[in-house]
Structures are given as structure tokens and as C-alpha cells.
Write an enzyme that holds these catalytic residues in place. Sequence first.
Site, mmCIF file in Angstrom:
data_model
loop_
_atom_site.group_PDB
_atom_site.id
_atom_site.type_symbol
_atom_site.label_atom_id
_atom_site.label_comp_id
_atom_site.label_asym_id
_atom_site.label_seq_id
_atom_site.Cartn_x
_atom_site.Cartn_y
_atom_site.Cartn_z
ATOM 1 N N LEU A 1 -3.684 0.322 7.135
ATOM 2 C CA LEU A 1 -4.109 0.634 5.679
ATOM 3 C C LEU A 1 -4.181 1.945 5.456
ATOM 4 C CD1 LEU A 1 -6.869 -1.987 4.857
ATOM 5 C CD2 LEU A 1 -4.271 -2.334 5.020
ATOM 6 N N ARG B 1 -6.335 -4.151 20.605
ATOM 7 C CA ARG B 1 -5.707 -5.595 20.398
ATOM 8 C C ARG B 1 -4.846 -5.936 21.709
ATOM 9 N NH1 ARG B 1 -4.661 -4.827 13.921
ATOM 10 N NH2 ARG B 1 -6.767 -5.177 13.190
ATOM 11 N N LEU C 1 0.670 -1.303 0.077
ATOM 12 C CA LEU C 1 0.092 -0.080 0.219
ATOM 13 C C LEU C 1 0.939 1.319 0.101
ATOM 14 C CD1 LEU C 1 -3.079 -0.867 2.392
ATOM 15 C CD2 LEU C 1 -2.991 -0.534 -0.061
#
Lengths: 667, 248
Positions: free
Chosen positions: A470, A338, A44
Site C-alpha cells: 500500500l 512472510r 492505489l
Amino acid sequence: MGILDSKIPSGPLADKWTKHKNAIDLVNPANKRNIDVIVVGTGLAGGSAAATLAELGYNVKTFCYQDSPRRAHSIAAQGGINAAKNYQGDGDSNYRLFYDTVKGGDYRSREANVYRLAEVSGNIIDQCVAQGVPFAREYGGLLDNRSFGGVLVSRTFYAKGQTGQQLLLGAYAAMNRQINRGKIQSFNRHEMMDLVKIDGKARGIIARNLVTGEIERHSAHAVVLASGGYGNVFFLSTNAMGSNVMAAWRAHRRGAFFANPCYTQIHPTCIPVSGEHQSKLTLMSESLRNDGRIWVPKHKKDAEAIRNGKLKPIELKEEDRDYYLERRYPAFGNLVPRDVASRAAKERCDAGFGVNKTGEAVYLDFAAAIMRYGKEKALTSGLKDADDNTIRQLGEEVVEAKYGNLFQMYEKIVDENPYKTPMKIYPAVHYTMGGLWVDYNLQTTIEGCYAAGEANFSDHGANRLGASALMQGLADGYFVLPYTIGDYLSKDIRTGKIPTDSAEFEAAEKEVRDRITKLKAGKGTHSVDYYHKKLGKIMWNKCGMSRNAKELQEAIDEISALRADFWENVRVPGSPETKNQELEKAGRVADFLELGELFAKDALSRNESCGGHFREEYQTPEGEALRDDENFKFVSAWEYKGEPKDAVLHKEDLVYENIELKTRSYK
Amino acid sequence: MKLNLKIWRQKDANTKGQIKDYPIDGVDGDMSFLEMMDILNEDLITKGEEPVEFDHDCREGICGSCSMQINGEPHGPDRLVTTCQLHMRKFNDGDTIVIEPFRAKAFPVIKDLIVDRSAFDRIQQAGGYISVNTSGNTVDANAIPINKENADDSFYAAACIGCGACVAACKNASAMLFTSAKVSQFALLPQGQVEATERVQNMVRQMDLEGFGNCTNTGACEVECPKGISLENIARMNREYLSANIKG
């Protein structure tokens, strides 16, 4: 301290980026044609940077080890990409995205960079939609959103469980357009082996053609490294098998400081390890936590019965289940960040409540969501008195539409139907927040050498929130780097083509050749994987989800000894003059054996717990991370001095002008 | 499990290849096919032989790197999976498994099981994109509402991973399914309309130049596609191509 100049523009946070862009020297389009830029890595960050730089008019060469840029590991990202669009009207804003990201990163990221990220995030979605990225839509034709861990709004845009694939294909398409125009030359199945410096500036790379074995010289006025992270230092991770640290590590050896190597993201929802043969771990998207409830049995005897196959999870009554995330963190529940979710799973499994053979798994259960969606669907379909079976079936259809490909993937790997029985999951190494130190322009401590995406360190702090990788990759590549690099290149308009027959290129190529010869000289019988697996075990056991001073010191010693053994005894069959995957792996593992030691050294030097770095010595009575802002509110940037043990620590103090440093709480 | 592997070995593009026998023992049903290959290679290296080279990377079924022909089928006997997601529980003790590279004129062998699929990249470069600048000055994303069904169909076409199984499955080694998937993705979106004519003409021309065969509608590509890319895409591409040629 003086060495690390972050070049953060002065003035109010919200104006910094605009002000900076206005101050950057521009390069005249006619001059851009005379400037070459190398981009290493075509995921990306690299793909979008290459496309944009080429479009601006620079001559771009891209390098990737895969056979096509379309296969970069960004393709595997599942859940989504964040953007502060506030399409849902739930109170989102640039500031809130900035705030969530800094808090999520446990106040170890750079304010100005994170704010810029939030500021350009909305534009990324506009750009991708214009490129034809097929995001999920609502029936009214507008874009759909969902929620991820660590936030209280729905700001995640997605394309089923294949968001990374669609975004990468967008960047790849943008690259293809420039390749077709002749503005990008793409070198696939090529690996960067070294960075070439001339007069202190990055002026090119030495690459190996992985098909012919040929060693090539490529010059440029600037080199952009977008080569991803180093999670494969653990051997088992969710990274692609070929994903490696070589480009960044070679730059580190040439003078680029390596920042925060100890910050690793352990992702809470991966498919558990099934045996010694395992080569790779597979992620189950965090988006599943929107609907899946995480639990283990409340009583040890039930956990034991499940492990022995005497009890099925669906037989366990509701009151005998411990939905521990909902219990401990009522405000965020299953959508805690997370690091918090991973540690909580480990805590339950360590306490004896794990549910698979090895006791290292918890449940991710969709039964409640299936019934909830089923009821809604029955009502909207005019079925007022639907029975449980019909409701379940309708609910399964809704869940399939949302997560079908993930459920299918789980079933293929585990051989169990997740619609009928809860998924088993366990934390696994996923993403590395550390990377090459960069300033606000994304330039490393080597002039002309830039780092973008996961290869740099700046935006995620000690922990990365879901759907932010991303966003950062594309922000860096499409909207940040193409501007900031102009600041440097504007001084190069009269330089002319950089020749590749200089003494510096000569010397770098020789070093690369010598290293290959040395790798081939090993006299033992062990394969590269043998060493990689050993390194991975040390890393997971002693530098993994929790760390302590004693074990970190042991890790340092063990890795150092393993490295010595590797160089003495590794067996690399075949010839260097052809395709040789063992030789490729050997070069990469040699670098991991150095990085691993620096990783442990960094973890040992940080006497606090923050985000993805949990030191057992520093925790609250409830087992939460205990940060030490007074002594550790800095970025560790390591300078290469030969052996990792000799690396020198430089500190960039993190200044928070717009956010009050608080203890992170998701309760 | 004990298995008898018959594997294609080929030094490079210019050397003749051959099938060699590799008996293997201790294979577990939970292993993926590639993990089974890892064990074979570990054994070969320890014995001082050269390991079998094959393309692989993500091992999550999404990067499209792995490209093995297993018992005559691309990605093996299981439906809707890539080789990396094929598990050994699909095989039985004592099985003979023939492993070859994807076979097509447009996919020359590089080594052992690795083939060169760069023809796919060149087809994409011929027009598999929307010509929009990456300047960040586009309109707000929600200014282009898209019917959900079209968006979903576009997504299903875009799910193609470019592995080449369609080519390997086709008796003519045709790349129609691959090419049509990309044409369809953009044909279904308003953003893709402006240059639709040029796109389909350029991509089809490049596909033919690369030496892929013609489509005779046998449907083997759809059956073997690990991502379930539909034959409807080929029909859609044919329509696009026809109307492009009528328009000139």
C-alpha cells in the site's frame, strides 16, 4: 549491461530524491493543459497517480476493467500501511524503514528507490488523513499503530482489517474530485489490449470496451501502467479473479523489459484449499500474527488423530504443541517475514504435522491472546476476581474489536468459530514482486511508458514485507510519478495532440482484432478455465514455494505444450461484439501462458535462494535460504524476442553503498 | 446436492430477458455461491452454450462487484455477506433457487445478471470527497486529533462497498443508505466540515437526478446490507441536508 540505465542520482542516499526533484524539468501550468496522460489501472497506484496528474493540470484518461475504480483489488488489502512516523517513540526512522525493507527483500531491491519510499512514507499518512481516511485512533484522538512481520517497531497504520479499502476509497475520492472538474475522463469496463508506439515512444493504447466489444484508439503523450501483479498465473491466489497481466505483458511485447518474474510472495496466513471446486483463496491478514500464535502438534500421532477428527486442537496440552516459529526464530517469533513463515509452515506440513484433511494446514491460535486481553480488561474494569469464563468473554470482546471482520469472514468460509477453536491456515500466492523494469523515474525501457505500484519491480526485492504494498502504491502515485514524469513531458510541450489515425495505431488495432479472431477460432471443447487451472497446477507444483532445476525445466516444457494446445483447442463461445467474459478471460490466460514460461525460465537461471525464490539446491543445513551475492546480486530484466524461450537476459547490477549485505537472520 | 436453478437471461440492455431453468448436480456445501455458478458455466461451455454472465472479482466480500438477487433477496438468504461469501451449505438438496439481477430503474441491465451501477459513481463525483490537493504539503496527521468514537463511527459508515444491495432491497429503489454512508463518513470528521453544506446538497441532487426513489423508512436496506451500514446514517444525512438548506 549498457541498456539498463537506472538513472539513480549521485550523492548521499538521504539527499538523492531532493536533489533529483530540484533537477527535474518542470512543465509550465499553461502547457500542462496541452498534454495528455493515460493511466491504466485505478488501484492505489493508478488512482492516486491519475488524481495527482489531473490536479497538476494534465489531461488524464483512466482505464479499468472493473465497473468502477472503487473496485480495484487494492481494496482487499487488510492489515495496514507502513510509515516511518515514529509516533510510538520506539526508535523508528526513515533509515530503519529503508533498512528493514532492503533486508526483508533479501538484498535484491534498489537502494535509492527504497530510501525514497521510506522518505515519502510519512507524507502518505498526512495526505490520507487530510482526505478523510478513517484510520484507527487511540482514546486520546491520535493515530494508532501496530506491528507487522520482519520489523521490531510499530509503524503500521490501519483501519481495522479494511485498510486497503479505506485508502483506495481515498484515492477514488481524489479521482472523483478531478472527474467532477473535467480533468479526468474515466473509462470503466475497458481493457487495455495493446500499447501503441510511435518513433519508439509510447503514444497511446488500444482498448476494448468490455460492454459493447468496440475496439478503441486512445492517444496520449505518456502512458502509465498501474495494472497490478500477475499472481493469477497460479490460478489459485488471493488476487481478484479479473486481475491480469495483460497491460504489462502487452508493453513487454512492445519492448518493455520484464524484471524478476520469478519473485512471488507466498503469504503464510491464508484459508487452506478446501477442494477441487475452489476458484479463489482468501487471506487472513498478517496483522493477526500480532496476537495469534502459530503451532502444529509436536507428535505425529496427535497430528494424525486431528486429521481423522478423533482429537480436537483445544484438547491438546500445551507441552504437546510445537510453536515452531517461536522455537526457530526467538527474536521475531510469529512476526518473522512472510517468506520465512511460509516456508516454515510448508516444512512442518511436508514432515507430516499438517492439521486438516489434506495435511496442508497449521493452526493460528488466539486462546492465549484472548486470556491475556481478558485479564487486562477485567482489571481495568475493576473486576479483581473474575473467573475464567468472564475473562475469556472480556478477551473475546477485545479481540473482536481488533479483528472482528476477519474472524467473521473466516467463520463464513470455513464454518468454524475462530474464537472457540484455532484458525486453520496455509500459505498461498499473494503478491508478485517482479514486474516491468523501471528506472528511478519509474520509466520502463520504452520511452514515455511508466509503471507504478505492483506493476513495476523496484522496491520489494525478492520478498515484500507486510503493509509495504500500500505504501509503495501510494508513494508512486501521489508523490513520485507526478514529479518524475515531468522530466519526460517537458520535452513534449510543442508536440500537440497525438492523432489516432496514424499507421502505428492502424497496425496495432489490426493486431488486436486478429488476435481476437484467432482466440475465437479454437476447435476443441475445453473452456478457458480448463487451461488456466492446468497452468496453475504446473506453476504451484514446480514454480511454487520451493523450486529445483529439474522441475523448472519440466515446467517450461509443459507450459509451452499447454500454450500450443490452448491456441489450437480453446473454446470461446459468444460474440466479440458484445459483453463476453469468456473472451476477456481467454485474452488474459493467453498472456499468462507466456508469462508462466518466462517465470520458470527466470527461476531456472537464478542459481541461489533469496526471499520468495527458494531453490532446493541452495539452502543451509538448517533449511534457510542460501543467497549468492557474488554471482546473483542483480536484477534479471528480460527482453522480448518472440517465444518466451528466446527471451534475452539483461542484468542490472545492484549496488549497495549504504547497507552491508548480510545473511538474513530473524533468530 | 441437486438444485434447480432458475436464472434470468438477457442478451443486452435492449433485448427482453426471461427466466430459464438450469438443473445442476454435484454441488458441495463448501462451495461459494459463485463457485456453484462456475460449475454451471463450465458445463454450459462444454455443451457449446453461452455461460451466464455475472459481475464478480475479489471473491472476498469487499470489492462490491457481485450483485445477484437470490430468491428475492440481494446477496441471498445469509446475513452480512455478499454473494461471493454465501456458501452452498445454506441451501438444501432439491432446492429451487431463483437468480436475478439487482432490479432498479437507475441500474439498467447490461447482460444476464450484470447491471450498470455507474449512477453510484456519479453521486460520489458530485461531492463524495474532501477538496484537498494531493500535493503532499498537508499538516502532520496527528495535528488533527479525532475523538475515537467519531473516528470509529466514520469508519463504520466508510465500510460501505457500493454493491447496491440497499437499492435492490428497497421497494422504492432508493439510494439513501449508500449516499448517506458517504455523507456520514465526512460529516463525522473535522476535515469534512468545511464543505459539508455543498457536499450534502450536491450529492442528494445527483441521487435524485439518477432516478433513485425516495426513502420511506422501511429499513429493508439495512437488513440486506452486507456490511451492516446503519440506518442512523440516513438520519444523519437528513439532518445535514436540513441544516444545509436552512443555511442556504
